[in-house]
Each structure stands twice: as C-alpha cells, then as structure tokens.
Design a protein around this motif. Structure first.
Motif, mmCIF file in Angstrom:
data_model
loop_
_atom_site.group_PDB
_atom_site.id
_atom_site.type_symbol
_atom_site.label_atom_id
_atom_site.label_comp_id
_atom_site.label_asym_id
_atom_site.label_seq_id
_atom_site.Cartn_x
_atom_site.Cartn_y
_atom_site.Cartn_z
ATOM 1 N N VAL A 119 0.832 -1.202 0.000
ATOM 2 C CA VAL A 119 0.000 0.000 0.000
ATOM 3 C C VAL A 119 0.871 1.259 0.000
ATOM 4 O O VAL A 119 0.555 2.245 -0.680
ATOM 5 C CB VAL A 119 -0.953 -0.007 1.216
ATOM 6 C CG1 VAL A 119 -1.703 1.317 1.334
ATOM 7 C CG2 VAL A 119 -1.943 -1.163 1.090
ATOM 8 N N GLU A 120 1.970 1.229 0.741
ATOM 9 C CA GLU A 120 2.909 2.355 0.721
ATOM 10 C C GLU A 120 3.432 2.604 -0.687
ATOM 11 O O GLU A 120 3.577 3.744 -1.126
ATOM 12 C CB GLU A 120 4.090 2.084 1.669
ATOM 13 C CG GLU A 120 3.848 2.463 3.105
ATOM 14 C CD GLU A 120 5.130 2.406 3.922
ATOM 15 O OE1 GLU A 120 5.391 3.359 4.678
ATOM 16 O OE2 GLU A 120 5.878 1.412 3.809
ATOM 17 N N SER A 162 0.926 4.206 -2.829
ATOM 18 C CA SER A 162 0.708 5.593 -2.407
ATOM 19 C C SER A 162 1.750 6.552 -2.969
ATOM 20 O O SER A 162 1.565 7.773 -2.914
ATOM 21 C CB SER A 162 0.702 5.684 -0.878
ATOM 22 O OG SER A 162 -0.359 4.917 -0.341
ATOM 23 N N GLU A 163 2.837 6.004 -3.508
ATOM 24 C CA GLU A 163 3.819 6.867 -4.175
ATOM 25 C C GLU A 163 3.237 7.459 -5.451
ATOM 26 O O GLU A 163 3.691 8.505 -5.924
ATOM 27 C CB GLU A 163 5.081 6.070 -4.527
ATOM 28 C CG GLU A 163 5.896 5.610 -3.341
ATOM 29 C CD GLU A 163 7.141 4.854 -3.782
ATOM 30 O OE1 GLU A 163 7.712 5.227 -4.827
ATOM 31 O OE2 GLU A 163 7.531 3.892 -3.103
ATOM 32 N N THR A 169 -0.448 7.469 -6.212
ATOM 33 C CA THR A 169 -1.840 7.909 -6.170
ATOM 34 C C THR A 169 -2.272 8.232 -4.746
ATOM 35 O O THR A 169 -1.783 7.634 -3.792
ATOM 36 C CB THR A 169 -2.770 6.827 -6.755
ATOM 37 O OG1 THR A 169 -4.100 7.338 -6.818
ATOM 38 C CG2 THR A 169 -2.759 5.562 -5.923
ATOM 39 N N LYS A 170 -3.200 9.170 -4.636
ATOM 40 C CA LYS A 170 -3.837 9.488 -3.355
ATOM 41 C C LYS A 170 -5.313 9.086 -3.382
ATOM 42 O O LYS A 170 -6.054 9.345 -2.436
ATOM 43 C CB LYS A 170 -3.721 10.992 -3.072
ATOM 44 C CG LYS A 170 -2.291 11.521 -3.070
ATOM 45 C CD LYS A 170 -1.415 10.798 -2.061
ATOM 46 C CE LYS A 170 0.019 11.320 -2.117
ATOM 47 N NZ LYS A 170 0.942 10.479 -1.296
ATOM 48 N N ARG A 225 -4.416 5.558 5.144
ATOM 49 C CA ARG A 225 -4.717 5.935 3.769
ATOM 50 C C ARG A 225 -6.158 5.574 3.447
ATOM 51 O O ARG A 225 -6.828 4.879 4.195
ATOM 52 C CB ARG A 225 -3.753 5.232 2.814
ATOM 53 C CG ARG A 225 -2.306 5.700 3.000
ATOM 54 C CD ARG A 225 -1.345 4.923 2.136
ATOM 55 N NE ARG A 225 -0.019 5.541 2.166
ATOM 56 C CZ ARG A 225 0.880 5.318 3.100
ATOM 57 N NH1 ARG A 225 0.609 4.472 4.075
ATOM 58 N NH2 ARG A 225 2.048 5.915 3.079
ATOM 59 N N LEU A 251 -8.126 3.390 2.231
ATOM 60 C CA LEU A 251 -8.017 1.985 1.865
ATOM 61 C C LEU A 251 -9.202 1.175 2.380
ATOM 62 O O LEU A 251 -9.656 1.367 3.508
ATOM 63 C CB LEU A 251 -6.721 1.390 2.436
ATOM 64 C CG LEU A 251 -6.506 -0.105 2.222
ATOM 65 C CD1 LEU A 251 -6.131 -0.395 0.772
ATOM 66 C CD2 LEU A 251 -5.439 -0.639 3.166
#
Length: 482
Positions: A338-339, A342-343, A345-346, A384, A386
């Motif tokens: 997930v990290e 996240s690079e 997309t938000k 996030r 998620l």
C-alpha cells in the motif's frame, strides 16, 4: 578492474567504466550517436575521456532547450519530455540520420547504434528525486535489422551531480552490454549495476526487442530486476510486455488481488469480479480511473527454495490470457504494498483477500522488524484511503462460512480488529459463488501434475485449453504417466 556491488549482491570484479568505454572505442566496427536530454552529456563524456573516441562517436548532442528538442523530435501529445515515446523518437530519429548520411558502400562493416536518454534529475527543493528513460538501438550485423533495449530508472541519490555521474556509468554499461553481453540477457541485466550500487538508482522497467532478442521473454527480464535487487516491483500487461508501474498507477483507484495463481481458478476470478463490483460502487471510485492488479510476491514464487522460471511463466501466461495486468513485488507485508501504491496515487485503494490473508494481517509475528510493531504497520496501512474486501472461507467439516463477523483473531488483536471493522475499513464479499468456494489452486495443480481428471471444471473458461496446448504446470509429463 574494479569492484561492483551489483545491487548489494555478491561482490565481483568487473571492468571499470573507462575500460568498457575504451574497448568499445577500439572496436572499429561500432559507430553511433549520443543524444542526451536533461542531465548533460554524461555518457558521451565517458567515451571522450577514455580515448580513441573518434572512431566510435559520430555525433554527441543535447537538445536541452524544449523548443529545440521539439523542432528536432516533434511535439508529444501530452507535452511531456521524460517519456518512453520521447525516447523512442530520439532513437529512431538518430538512426535514420545515420542511415541517410553515411554510405553503406563506404562503411560495409559498420555496426550503427543510437544511444539516448531523457531524464530529469533532483529538483531544487529536493522533493522529487528524478527519473528517466534510457535506451539503445543497435546492430550486431550490418545486414540485420536493429535491436533495442529500453529501460526506466529512478534516482535515489540526493545530489544532481551524483545523479549525472550515475547516469553516465549506467549508459556505458548499457552500450557495453548491448554489444558484448547480448547473447546472455540475464548477465546483461546484471551488468547495469557494474561500478554502481542499488543505493544509487532503481531500474523498474526494461524491454528487449529485435532479431537477436526474439527468444527473450520480457516478463523474465522483469523478474531479473527483482531477483537482482534493482527494484521492488515490476509489472507487465496482457501482451507480455513490461509496463512502468508509475505510469499505470498514476492518480488511479487501485484494486489489488494477491495470490499464487498456480493456476488461476474460478475462486480467484469470483473474488476479482465481486470485489471489482463492490469497488466500482464506492462513491470515491471512478471506473475510468480504476486499475486492477493481480499481484504475486517474490516470496511466493520462491516458496520451494528457489524461483522456478518456468513455473513463473506458466502463471503469467494464464493471467495475461485473461487480459489482466500482473505485478510481481518484493512486498511480503501488505502495508508495504500500500505504501508503494501511495507513491503514485492518493485516490481510494482496495485489497481483495481471503480469510487466511486477513488473519495474517492481524498476526503480530509479521511485524517484529518494526520498532512500532503491528501498530506502526496498521498506521501505514489504514491511515490511507483503503478498503479491504474479504472473501469468505467455507469450513468443510462444520459447513460454516467464515467472514469478518465470525473471524477469530488473537485475543490481543480483538479490539484493534473491531476498531477497523466498525470504521468500515473491512467489508465482506457477500455475493459470492458457493459452488466454487471449495476450489484450491494447490489441489488443481496436484491433479494436473498427477494426470487426474476433473480439474478442468475448476478453472475459468479457456484456461484448461491453454494449459493443455502449452503444456503448463507439468501437464505433458502427467499425460505421459497416464
């Protein structure tokens, strides 16, 4: 000779950058151009410095100004310069000039090449480390068509001058490998880190093409990047060509399904179809911006001690045939996956998983390497946007369907689990197909390898035919036994 880290793997002695450039310069048949945009002319400089460059370098240029660059190579539709289409235009344009301006009658033995890069180095505020595209189009026989190697890199160093030097070394390694290691693509890929370390750059995509690489499966080359520690994630599309994760995932809603897919079964596809339906029903999700990823971890591929490349390609072949984008990662823990997403997309993301995987997420032993333990991992995972979609498990003994309501986690994790459940982070996949729930990949695989009957009904439409036709997962061996 010099010492190379080659991605922090076994230290070995390799030629220095200067010696590589000199060997190419002393080869009277190799002749080409250098076109470098964004970081100076670091690769060409290495060839000039090594000596005897007049027999190798036809032209070295840097169309640094955007207007000049557009005048030479044309204008991209998206107005961007650090892209694969831009690199391809540069390579093609320079090769065409070579062919137009140099007579083959005068130079019958010359092996023409065009090396190009288009990069952006670290910005002044140091918020963006930079990335770029690097490639070479080259001949290995004057009568043959051109071969091509294209790769994407991400800089890790925090100094523009160091990034330029790293790019220059990589460029020499690429050109040297193209001419002297082309018969062994795996070693060619390894050689990209000669006189470099994986703390300096990441290579997250590569594609080979041309007559000398007709036998190369680019998905295997992606796997080499992972095995060599050059990147943590690679992706390829339904056509088997490698994709740049950053480009595919940029500003997208992402739905990821992790599995062994050995082979892909009706359960996998039911989980995919039902979770996608739930994901697209979310208010924050747009179908036009949604990207579905079938993910396999490197640890899953090496579960039997070492990576079986044939087994890897068998899994990839089936997923690609279903029209899916496949990602191979080095992220055993979900929060790292997930990290990574996240690079790029938000937007809202979702993970679809079975009961076993969800139980693992709430198992403290998987987070002992973190100073903050499971709380640190959950902070990274769930702060996030998620969602987790849970696919049920059918207990054959009791007949019970296990879902998020009756899931049993460790007593210490009960309150934590309840917190995320109450806050809507975990949702059950309720509209599942009960008829396929008892299908397991390992059972199907065993039936295929032992030549038993009935496994075809457990797989999606068209998949059994591909397995039989291409003799995947030991099918041909099982037929001979029977």
């Amino acid at each position: 000779m010099a010492i190379s880290l080659r991605g922090d793997q076994e230290i070995s002695s390799v030629p220095t950058t200067k010696n590589k450039a000199l060997r190419i310069n002393l080869n009277t048949d190799i002749y080409g151009t250098f076109a470098e945009i964004g970081a100076g002319q670091e690769t060409a400089r290495n060839f000039f410095r090594s000596g005897a460059a007049s027999g190798t370098i036809a032209k070295a240029m840097s169309a640094y100004d955007k207007d000049f660059s557009d005048a030479i190579y044309g204008i991209e539709e998206d107005r961007r310069y650090v892209t694969q289409p831009r690199l391809k235009k540069m390579l093609g344009h320079e090769i065409d000039l070579m062919e137009d301006r140099l007579s083959r009658q005068k130079h019958p033995d010359k092996l023409f090449f065009s090396y190009a890069n288009t990069v952006t180095t670290i910005d002044f505020a140091r918020k963006f480390k930079g990335h770029g595209w690097v490639g070479i189009r080259f001949q290995l026989d004057p009568l043959e068509d051109y071969n091509e190697i294209v790769l994407h890199l991400r800089f890790k160093e925090t100094d523009a001058r160091l990034q330029q030097e790293t790019l220059g070394i990589l460029g020499v390694n690429l050109i040297y490998g193209a001419f002297y290691l082309n018969d062994n693509p795996k070693e060619l890929v390894k050689s990209f880190y000669d006189n470099l370390g994986n703390h300096q750059l990441e290579i997250d995509m590569i594609n080979f093409s041309g007559p000398r690489f007709m036998y190369v499966d680019n998905r295997l080359m992606s796997l080499q990047l992972l095995k060599n520690g050059m990147t943590n994630a690679v992706m390829f599309g339904p056509d088997g060509n490698n994709l740049l994760p950053a480009q595919v995932l940029y500003k997208k809603n992402i739905l990821a399904l992790r599995g062994s897919f050995r082979p892909v079964t009706k359960v996998n596809m039911d989980m995919f179809e039902q979770s996608k339906k739930m994901f697209l029903a979310e208010k924050k999700v747009q179908e036009s911006k949604t990207q579905v990823i079938f993910e396999i971890t490197l640890s899953n591929l090496s579960a039997e001690g070492k990576i079986n490349e044939r087994d890897f390609l068998d899994r990839a072949e089936l997923l690609c045939s279903l029209g899916q984008n496949v990602m191979i990662t080095n992220f055993q823990q979900y929060f790292k996956l997930v990290e990574y997403f996240s690079e790029f997309t938000k937007e809202r993301m979702a993970l679809a998983m079975g009961v076993y995987n969800l139980v693992q997420i709430f198992d403290e032993k998987y987070y002992r390497d973190l100073s903050g333990g499971i709380l640190e991992a959950f902070g990274k995972l769930f702060h996030r946007d998620l969602k987790v979609y849970m696919y049920p498990y059918h207990d054959p003994e009791t007949g019970e369907y296990m879902n998020s309501e009756n899931l049993k986690v460790h007593p210490r994790m009960k309150e934590l689990y309840k917190f995320f459940k109450i806050n809507g982070k975990i949702s059950d996949i309720k509209d599942f197909n009960k008829d396929v729930l008892d299908i397991f990949s390992r059972t199907v695989l065993k039936m295929i390898m032992e030549g038993k009957e009935g496994w075809e009904e457990m797989l999606p439409e068209g998949i059994p035919e591909i397995i039989k036709q291409n003799r995947l997962f030991g099918y041909s061996r099982s037929r001979r036994k029977s």
